[in-house]
Structure formats: C-alpha cells, structure tokens
Motif scaffolding. Sequence first.
Motif, PDB file in Angstrom:
ATOM      1  N   GLU A   1       0.838  -1.205   0.000  1.00 19.10           N
ATOM      2  CA  GLU A   1       0.000   0.000   0.000  1.00 19.10           C
ATOM      3  C   GLU A   1       0.876   1.259   0.000  1.00 19.10           C
ATOM      4  OE1 GLU A   1      -3.296   0.127  -0.541  1.00 19.10           O
ATOM      5  OE2 GLU A   1      -3.067  -2.032  -0.791  1.00 19.10           O
ATOM      6  N   ILE A   2       1.945   1.244   0.772  1.00 16.79           N
ATOM      7  CA  ILE A   2       2.863   2.388   0.786  1.00 16.79           C
ATOM      8  C   ILE A   2       3.550   2.509  -0.564  1.00 16.79           C
ATOM      9  CG2 ILE A   2       4.995   3.321   1.794  1.00 16.79           C
ATOM     10  CD1 ILE A   2       4.079   2.127   4.467  1.00 16.79           C
ATOM     11  N   LEU A   3       3.954   1.398  -1.141  1.00 19.44           N
ATOM     12  CA  LEU A   3       4.602   1.436  -2.455  1.00 19.44           C
ATOM     13  C   LEU A   3       3.657   1.992  -3.509  1.00 19.44           C
ATOM     14  CD1 LEU A   3       6.540  -1.957  -2.406  1.00 19.44           C
ATOM     15  CD2 LEU A   3       7.395   0.323  -1.846  1.00 19.44           C
ATOM     16  N   LYS A   4       2.387   1.618  -3.448  1.00 16.96           N
ATOM     17  CA  LYS A   4       1.395   2.155  -4.389  1.00 16.96           C
ATOM     18  C   LYS A   4       1.257   3.661  -4.221  1.00 16.96           C
ATOM     19  CE  LYS A   4      -1.385  -2.035  -4.414  1.00 16.96           C
ATOM     20  NZ  LYS A   4      -2.665  -2.623  -3.963  1.00 16.96           N
TER      21      LYS A   4
ATOM     22  N   GLY B   1       5.920  13.311   4.674  1.00 17.89           N
ATOM     23  CA  GLY B   1       7.247  13.018   5.205  1.00 17.89           C
ATOM     24  C   GLY B   1       7.558  11.540   5.211  1.00 17.89           C
ATOM     25  N   MET B   2       6.554  10.722   5.547  1.00 20.50           N
ATOM     26  CA  MET B   2       6.738   9.270   5.540  1.00 20.50           C
ATOM     27  C   MET B   2       7.028   8.774   4.125  1.00 20.50           C
ATOM     28  SD  MET B   2       5.054   6.174   4.712  1.00 20.50           S
ATOM     29  CE  MET B   2       3.374   6.690   4.532  1.00 20.50           C
ATOM     30  N   LEU B   3       6.291   9.299   3.153  1.00 21.49           N
ATOM     31  CA  LEU B   3       6.510   8.871   1.765  1.00 21.49           C
ATOM     32  C   LEU B   3       7.875   9.322   1.250  1.00 21.49           C
ATOM     33  CD1 LEU B   3       2.957   9.530   0.273  1.00 21.49           C
ATOM     34  CD2 LEU B   3       4.001   7.309   0.779  1.00 21.49           C
ATOM     35  N   LEU B   4       8.252  10.557   1.547  1.00 21.99           N
ATOM     36  CA  LEU B   4       9.562  11.048   1.104  1.00 21.99           C
ATOM     37  C   LEU B   4      10.704  10.269   1.750  1.00 21.99           C
ATOM     38  CD1 LEU B   4       8.897  14.894   1.148  1.00 21.99           C
ATOM     39  CD2 LEU B   4       9.243  13.457  -0.883  1.00 21.99           C
TER      40      LEU B   4
ATOM     41  N   ASP C   1      19.200   1.092  -3.163  1.00 23.60           N
ATOM     42  CA  ASP C   1      19.061   0.499  -4.495  1.00 23.60           C
ATOM     43  C   ASP C   1      17.929  -0.540  -4.539  1.00 23.60           C
ATOM     44  OD1 ASP C   1      19.717   0.330  -7.191  1.00 23.60           O
ATOM     45  OD2 ASP C   1      21.163  -1.282  -6.863  1.00 23.60           O
ATOM     46  N   LEU C   2      16.750  -0.128  -4.058  1.00 24.60           N
ATOM     47  CA  LEU C   2      15.599  -1.025  -3.989  1.00 24.60           C
ATOM     48  C   LEU C   2      14.483  -0.632  -4.958  1.00 24.60           C
ATOM     49  CD1 LEU C   2      15.396  -1.350  -0.104  1.00 24.60           C
ATOM     50  CD2 LEU C   2      16.344  -3.006  -1.720  1.00 24.60           C
ATOM     51  N   MET C   3      14.816   0.065  -6.021  1.00 30.14           N
ATOM     52  CA  MET C   3      13.794   0.507  -6.970  1.00 30.14           C
ATOM     53  C   MET C   3      13.026  -0.667  -7.577  1.00 30.14           C
ATOM     54  SD  MET C   3      13.336   3.736  -7.043  1.00 30.14           S
ATOM     55  CE  MET C   3      12.491   4.009  -8.580  1.00 30.14           C
ATOM     56  N   PHE C   4      13.622  -1.836  -7.576  1.00 22.66           N
ATOM     57  CA  PHE C   4      12.924  -2.999  -8.115  1.00 22.66           C
ATOM     58  C   PHE C   4      11.620  -3.265  -7.369  1.00 22.66           C
ATOM     59  CE2 PHE C   4      15.510  -4.758  -4.725  1.00 22.66           C
ATOM     60  CZ  PHE C   4      14.667  -5.685  -4.134  1.00 22.66           C
ATOM     61  N   LEU C   5      11.521  -2.782  -6.137  1.00 23.74           N
ATOM     62  CA  LEU C   5      10.303  -2.978  -5.359  1.00 23.74           C
ATOM     63  C   LEU C   5       9.101  -2.266  -5.975  1.00 23.74           C
ATOM     64  CD1 LEU C   5      11.664  -2.534  -1.720  1.00 23.74           C
ATOM     65  CD2 LEU C   5      10.960  -4.670  -2.817  1.00 23.74           C
ATOM     66  N   ILE C   6       9.355  -1.174  -6.673  1.00 23.59           N
ATOM     67  CA  ILE C   6       8.228  -0.437  -7.232  1.00 23.59           C
ATOM     68  C   ILE C   6       8.175  -0.441  -8.759  1.00 23.59           C
ATOM     69  CG2 ILE C   6       7.911   1.051  -5.243  1.00 23.59           C
ATOM     70  CD1 ILE C   6       9.451   3.191  -6.668  1.00 23.59           C
TER      71      ILE C   6
ATOM     72  N   LEU D   1       5.550  13.195  -9.350  1.00 25.20           N
ATOM     73  CA  LEU D   1       5.309  11.975  -8.582  1.00 25.20           C
ATOM     74  C   LEU D   1       6.482  11.740  -7.643  1.00 25.20           C
ATOM     75  CD1 LEU D   1       3.942   9.788 -11.478  1.00 25.20           C
ATOM     76  CD2 LEU D   1       2.626  10.629  -9.532  1.00 25.20           C
ATOM     77  N   ILE D   2       6.199  11.236  -6.461  1.00 28.44           N
ATOM     78  CA  ILE D   2       7.255  11.003  -5.461  1.00 28.44           C
ATOM     79  C   ILE D   2       8.361  10.108  -6.034  1.00 28.44           C
ATOM     80  CG2 ILE D   2       7.764   9.996  -3.179  1.00 28.44           C
ATOM     81  CD1 ILE D   2       6.177  12.605  -2.980  1.00 28.44           C
ATOM     82  N   THR D   3       7.994   9.095  -6.808  1.00 26.58           N
ATOM     83  CA  THR D   3       9.009   8.186  -7.366  1.00 26.58           C
ATOM     84  C   THR D   3       9.893   8.857  -8.399  1.00 26.58           C
ATOM     85  OG1 THR D   3       7.412   7.353  -8.987  1.00 26.58           O
ATOM     86  CG2 THR D   3       7.717   6.061  -6.970  1.00 26.58           C
ATOM     87  N   ASP D   4       9.463   9.990  -8.940  1.00 23.37           N
ATOM     88  CA  ASP D   4      10.236  10.678  -9.973  1.00 23.37           C
ATOM     89  C   ASP D   4      11.104  11.814  -9.435  1.00 23.37           C
ATOM     90  OD1 ASP D   4       9.067   8.982 -11.815  1.00 23.37           O
ATOM     91  OD2 ASP D   4       7.535  10.427 -12.423  1.00 23.37           O
ATOM     92  N   LEU D   5      11.009  12.082  -8.145  1.00 25.54           N
ATOM     93  CA  LEU D   5      11.806  13.165  -7.563  1.00 25.54           C
ATOM     94  C   LEU D   5      13.293  12.840  -7.665  1.00 25.54           C
ATOM     95  CD1 LEU D   5       9.744  13.902  -4.327  1.00 25.54           C
ATOM     96  CD2 LEU D   5       9.880  15.322  -6.391  1.00 25.54           C
ATOM     97  N   PRO D   6      14.120  13.854  -7.955  1.00 21.50           N
ATOM     98  CA  PRO D   6      15.562  13.614  -8.018  1.00 21.50           C
ATOM     99  C   PRO D   6      16.118  13.204  -6.648  1.00 21.50           C
ATOM    100  CG  PRO D   6      15.003  15.824  -8.815  1.00 21.50           C
ATOM    101  CD  PRO D   6      13.759  15.223  -8.268  1.00 21.50           C
ATOM    102  N   VAL D   7      17.129  12.396  -6.682  1.00 21.41           N
ATOM    103  CA  VAL D   7      17.775  11.937  -5.449  1.00 21.41           C
ATOM    104  C   VAL D   7      18.294  13.135  -4.653  1.00 21.41           C
ATOM    105  CG1 VAL D   7      19.688  10.582  -4.511  1.00 21.41           C
ATOM    106  CG2 VAL D   7      18.358   9.692  -6.422  1.00 21.41           C
ATOM    107  N   SER D   8      18.819  14.132  -5.330  1.00 24.26           N
ATOM    108  CA  SER D   8      19.365  15.298  -4.625  1.00 24.26           C
ATOM    109  C   SER D   8      18.281  16.003  -3.794  1.00 24.26           C
ATOM    110  CB  SER D   8      19.986  16.284  -5.611  1.00 24.26           C
ATOM    111  OG  SER D   8      19.019  16.715  -6.563  1.00 24.26           O
ATOM    112  N   TYR D   9      17.052  16.008  -4.271  1.00 21.92           N
ATOM    113  CA  TYR D   9      15.949  16.616  -3.530  1.00 21.92           C
ATOM    114  C   TYR D   9      15.625  15.796  -2.282  1.00 21.92           C
ATOM    115  CZ  TYR D   9      11.519  19.280  -3.180  1.00 21.92           C
ATOM    116  OH  TYR D   9      10.494  20.097  -2.775  1.00 21.92           O
ATOM    117  N   LEU D  10      15.624  14.480  -2.428  1.00 19.16           N
ATOM    118  CA  LEU D  10      15.394  13.596  -1.282  1.00 19.16           C
ATOM    119  C   LEU D  10      16.532  13.728  -0.265  1.00 19.16           C
ATOM    120  CD1 LEU D  10      14.162  10.476  -3.261  1.00 19.16           C
ATOM    121  CD2 LEU D  10      12.744  12.095  -1.966  1.00 19.16           C
TER     122      LEU D  10
END
Length: 80
Positions: free
Chosen positions: A11-14, A53-56, A66-71, A30-39
């Motif tokens: 559910e969090i991944l969705k 904050g939890m999602l970020l 390096d867990l992008m495979f999860l989403i 989209l949160i998944t598209d934010l640059p790493v530098s911003y995170l």
Amino acid sequence: MSDEIPQPNTEILKELIVYRMPFGKYKDWLITDLPVSYLEWFEREGFPAGKLGMLLSTMYEIRLNDLMFLIDGLKKIYRR
C-alpha cells in the motif's frame, strides 16, 4: 528466531507511485520521480510531518539502498 523475510507494505509502495509532491520546486511531480538530490536535501534538513514526510523518507531509503525494483513492476500497473 524466525526465518521469514519481511515483505514490503505494498500500500505504501502504491502511494509512492501515485502521490504527487504538493509544493516546492518539484510541485506536481510523482514522489518516485523526484531527483535523489531533492530527497537528500530533505534527509539533511528534515522531512515534513505526516504522510508526505513518511513517503519522502521511504523513497529516500529505497533510492539509498538500491531497492527501486520494489516499485518498478507496480509502476506498470498503476501508471496508466
């Protein structure tokens, strides 16, 4: 000691796949598209309170470890 491997909360991944940044330089991204530098900036300065904050912070940990495979598979399903 249990030999079970913890499973990610899908559910969090969705949420990461469909939730958009509500403010700032990357508003409407989209949160998944934010640059790493911003995170990384949020990690240094402090994540916002609440759901955002939890999602970020979750996205930061996914990128950091390096867990992008999860989403990646979920992106194909939920981004139409």
